[in-house]
Write a protein that holds these residues in place. Structure first.
Motif, PDB file in Angstrom:
ATOM      1  N   GLY A 157     -69.835   6.958   2.733  1.00 17.72           N
ATOM      2  CA  GLY A 157     -70.496   8.170   2.244  1.00 17.72           C
ATOM      3  C   GLY A 157     -69.888   9.428   2.827  1.00 17.72           C
ATOM      4  N   ALA A 158     -69.569   9.392   4.116  1.00 21.17           N
ATOM      5  CA  ALA A 158     -68.978  10.565   4.760  1.00 21.17           C
ATOM      6  C   ALA A 158     -67.590  10.860   4.196  1.00 21.17           C
ATOM      7  N   VAL A 159     -66.769   9.835   4.065  1.00 26.07           N
ATOM      8  CA  VAL A 159     -65.400  10.028   3.574  1.00 26.07           C
ATOM      9  C   VAL A 159     -65.394  10.473   2.119  1.00 26.07           C
ATOM     10  N   VAL A 160     -66.220   9.827   1.298  1.00 25.06           N
ATOM     11  CA  VAL A 160     -66.263  10.178  -0.123  1.00 25.06           C
ATOM     12  C   VAL A 160     -66.690  11.626  -0.314  1.00 25.06           C
ATOM     13  N   ASN A 161     -67.746  12.033   0.358  1.00 19.29           N
ATOM     14  CA  ASN A 161     -68.213  13.416   0.209  1.00 19.29           C
ATOM     15  C   ASN A 161     -67.173  14.410   0.717  1.00 19.29           C
ATOM     16  N   TRP A 162     -66.517  14.074   1.803  1.00 20.07           N
ATOM     17  CA  TRP A 162     -65.449  14.924   2.350  1.00 20.07           C
ATOM     18  C   TRP A 162     -64.374  15.151   1.289  1.00 20.07           C
ATOM     19  N   ARG A 163     -63.938  14.061   0.668  1.00 14.72           N
ATOM     20  CA  ARG A 163     -62.860  14.161  -0.320  1.00 14.72           C
ATOM     21  C   ARG A 163     -63.308  14.889  -1.584  1.00 14.72           C
ATOM     22  N   LEU A 164     -64.550  14.671  -2.007  1.00 14.90           N
ATOM     23  CA  LEU A 164     -65.050  15.354  -3.201  1.00 14.90           C
ATOM     24  C   LEU A 164     -65.108  16.862  -2.985  1.00 14.90           C
ATOM     25  N   LEU A 165     -65.563  17.286  -1.800  1.00 19.14           N
ATOM     26  CA  LEU A 165     -65.611  18.734  -1.508  1.00 19.14           C
ATOM     27  C   LEU A 165     -64.207  19.295  -1.355  1.00 19.14           C
ATOM     28  N   ASP A 166     -63.305  18.510  -0.807  1.00 14.36           N
ATOM     29  CA  ASP A 166     -61.922  18.955  -0.668  1.00 14.36           C
ATOM     30  C   ASP A 166     -61.308  19.193  -2.045  1.00 14.36           C
ATOM     31  N   ARG A 167     -61.545  18.277  -2.969  1.00 12.21           N
ATOM     32  CA  ARG A 167     -61.006  18.425  -4.316  1.00 12.21           C
ATOM     33  C   ARG A 167     -61.620  19.629  -5.022  1.00 12.21           C
ATOM     34  N   LEU A 168     -62.921  19.789  -4.879  1.00 14.16           N
ATOM     35  CA  LEU A 168     -63.587  20.922  -5.514  1.00 14.16           C
ATOM     36  C   LEU A 168     -63.063  22.243  -4.962  1.00 14.16           C
ATOM     37  N   GLY A 169     -62.897  22.316  -3.651  1.00 13.46           N
ATOM     38  CA  GLY A 169     -62.383  23.533  -3.040  1.00 13.46           C
ATOM     39  C   GLY A 169     -60.978  23.858  -3.509  1.00 13.46           C
ATOM     40  N   ASP A 170     -60.119  22.853  -3.579  1.00 16.76           N
ATOM     41  CA  ASP A 170     -58.747  23.053  -4.050  1.00 16.76           C
ATOM     42  C   ASP A 170     -58.741  23.553  -5.496  1.00 16.76           C
ATOM     43  N   THR A 171     -59.581  22.966  -6.331  1.00 15.39           N
ATOM     44  CA  THR A 171     -59.666  23.378  -7.737  1.00 15.39           C
ATOM     45  C   THR A 171     -60.136  24.820  -7.844  1.00 15.39           C
ATOM     46  N   ALA A 172     -61.178  25.168  -7.097  1.00 10.57           N
ATOM     47  CA  ALA A 172     -61.731  26.521  -7.182  1.00 10.57           C
ATOM     48  C   ALA A 172     -60.764  27.568  -6.650  1.00 10.57           C
ATOM     49  N   VAL A 173     -60.135  27.289  -5.522  1.00 10.38           N
ATOM     50  CA  VAL A 173     -59.187  28.251  -4.949  1.00 10.38           C
ATOM     51  C   VAL A 173     -58.071  28.543  -5.936  1.00 10.38           C
ATOM     52  N   ASN A 174     -57.526  27.523  -6.549  1.00 16.44           N
ATOM     53  CA  ASN A 174     -56.435  27.753  -7.487  1.00 16.44           C
ATOM     54  C   ASN A 174     -56.911  28.386  -8.787  1.00 16.44           C
ATOM     55  N   GLY A 175     -58.134  28.092  -9.190  1.00 24.87           N
ATOM     56  CA  GLY A 175     -58.695  28.780 -10.344  1.00 24.87           C
ATOM     57  C   GLY A 175     -58.844  30.270 -10.085  1.00 24.87           C
ATOM     58  N   TYR A 176     -59.359  30.618  -8.911  1.00 21.11           N
ATOM     59  CA  TYR A 176     -59.537  32.038  -8.583  1.00 21.11           C
ATOM     60  C   TYR A 176     -58.210  32.714  -8.264  1.00 21.11           C
ATOM     61  N   ARG A 177     -57.282  31.988  -7.679  1.00 18.99           N
ATOM     62  CA  ARG A 177     -55.945  32.564  -7.508  1.00 18.99           C
ATOM     63  C   ARG A 177     -55.342  32.924  -8.870  1.00 18.99           C
ATOM     64  N   THR A 178     -55.526  32.041  -9.835  1.00 17.21           N
ATOM     65  CA  THR A 178     -54.993  32.291 -11.179  1.00 17.21           C
ATOM     66  C   THR A 178     -55.538  33.593 -11.734  1.00 17.21           C
ATOM     67  N   ARG A 179     -56.836  33.803 -11.600  1.00  9.28           N
ATOM     68  CA  ARG A 179     -57.447  35.042 -12.106  1.00  9.28           C
ATOM     69  C   ARG A 179     -56.926  36.253 -11.342  1.00  9.28           C
ATOM     70  N   TRP A 180     -56.723  36.119 -10.063  1.00 13.84           N
ATOM     71  CA  TRP A 180     -56.193  37.228  -9.258  1.00 13.84           C
ATOM     72  C   TRP A 180     -54.784  37.584  -9.729  1.00 13.84           C
ATOM     73  N   LEU A 181     -53.968  36.565  -9.935  1.00 12.99           N
ATOM     74  CA  LEU A 181     -52.582  36.813 -10.331  1.00 12.99           C
ATOM     75  C   LEU A 181     -52.461  37.285 -11.778  1.00 12.99           C
ATOM     76  N   GLU A 182     -53.479  37.035 -12.600  1.00 15.75           N
ATOM     77  CA  GLU A 182     -53.473  37.503 -13.977  1.00 15.75           C
ATOM     78  C   GLU A 182     -54.009  38.920 -14.151  1.00 15.75           C
ATOM     79  N   ARG A 183     -54.578  39.474 -13.051  1.00 14.69           N
ATOM     80  CA  ARG A 183     -55.220  40.785 -13.172  1.00 14.69           C
ATOM     81  C   ARG A 183     -54.202  41.854 -13.539  1.00 14.69           C
ATOM     82  N   PRO A 184     -54.633  42.914 -14.218  1.00 17.41           N
ATOM     83  CA  PRO A 184     -53.699  44.014 -14.576  1.00 17.41           C
ATOM     84  C   PRO A 184     -53.095  44.631 -13.321  1.00 17.41           C
ATOM     85  N   ALA A 185     -51.863  45.019 -13.410  1.00 16.07           N
ATOM     86  CA  ALA A 185     -51.166  45.617 -12.259  1.00 16.07           C
ATOM     87  C   ALA A 185     -51.759  46.981 -11.929  1.00 16.07           C
TER      88      ALA A 185
END
Length: 251
Positions: free
Chosen positions: A223-251
């Motif tokens: 349970g500890a390992v699975v939850n750790w990995r699920l949050l890690d994956r979610l965090g990686d997905t969100a960070v890159n999603g928000y990075r994408t929006r930042w990099l797409e913003r108007p100059a």
């Protein structure tokens, strides 16, 4: 997938160039076709779904939808952090990594406790983990300068959740939905959202590891390992999603 560490001493333009490369690498991972192992796991999942009584499926599905909706539209969602203003991407990424570490540790502890408690406590881990995941997403939204009070942002959060925990065959469609997010019009209610597909993808993604959490003796560490990995994956997905929006913003 733990986020890569940027080279030390980068100027902000150089940091953004590095982040752009990380986003491209992440996109390739998201669009990678299902492997043979993925197909085999999917076949096992189908067999498990046939064994589990339909009443159990219905209860879990209902819990996921009700809790997700309640958190996303409830008043409590507006109590999260105010959007961070006037900060470079490098600072936002550092704050995001710190937030992910904190929520990841919380999820791991919660998974260990419920895994040690047998079937019923492990079953209770499903809704508890949804809450932790969505709280992390709201905090990351604020870190990257977006307000969770806006419906469009809550819809984006829901799609990030969906992207993180969907199978390879569905991820491309979700990623397409997130493209050029800030330049597009969006629905004003969740009624057009495909809840059935969302629930099925999420359940199929987490059911196999979560079943192991219910096994006596090994439930706590699993349970500890699975939850750790699920949050890690979610965090990686969100960070890159928000990075994408930042990099797409108007100059």
């Amino acid at each position: 997938m733990t986020a890569a560490t940027p080279p030390a001493g980068l100027s902000e333009p150089a940091y953004e160039a590095w982040a752009r490369g990380e986003v491209e690498h992440w996109r390739r991972r998201m669009l990678k076709p299902a492997t043979r192992l993925d197909r085999m796991a999917g076949a096992v999942q189908v067999r498990i779904n046939r064994i589990i009584p339909e009443k159990v499926h219905a209860v879990v599905t209902d819990v996921i939808e009700r809790m997700t909706r309640a958190i996303l539209v409830g008043a409590d969602a507006t109590t999260f952090s105010a959007p961070l203003k006037d900060a470079p991407l490098s600072l936002r990424d550092r704050k995001a990594r710190s937030a992910i570490l904190g929520y990841r540790a919380t999820a791991a502890a919660e998974g260990g406790v419920t895994g040690a408690g047998g079937f019923w406590l492990s079953a209770a881990d499903f809704p508890a983990l949804v809450v932790i995941k969505l709280k992390l997403l709201f905090e990351l939204a604020a870190i990257y300068g977006h307000s969770g009070e806006l419906f469009a942002e809550r819809l984006y959060i829901l799609h990030l959740f969906e992207l993180a925990f969907s199978g390879a065959d569905h991820r491309a469609a979700v990623l397409d939905t997130l493209e050029d997010w800030d330049a597009r019009r969006h629905p004003e209610t969740f009624e057009t959202f495909d809840w059935r597909t969302f629930q099925m993808e999420y359940r199929d993604y987490i059911d196999l590891p979560k079943m192991a959490q219910m096994v006596p003796l090994i439930g706590a560490p699993v349970g500890a390992v699975v939850n750790w990995r699920l949050l890690d994956r979610l965090g990686d997905t969100a960070v890159n999603g928000y990075r994408t929006r930042w990099l797409e913003r108007p100059a």
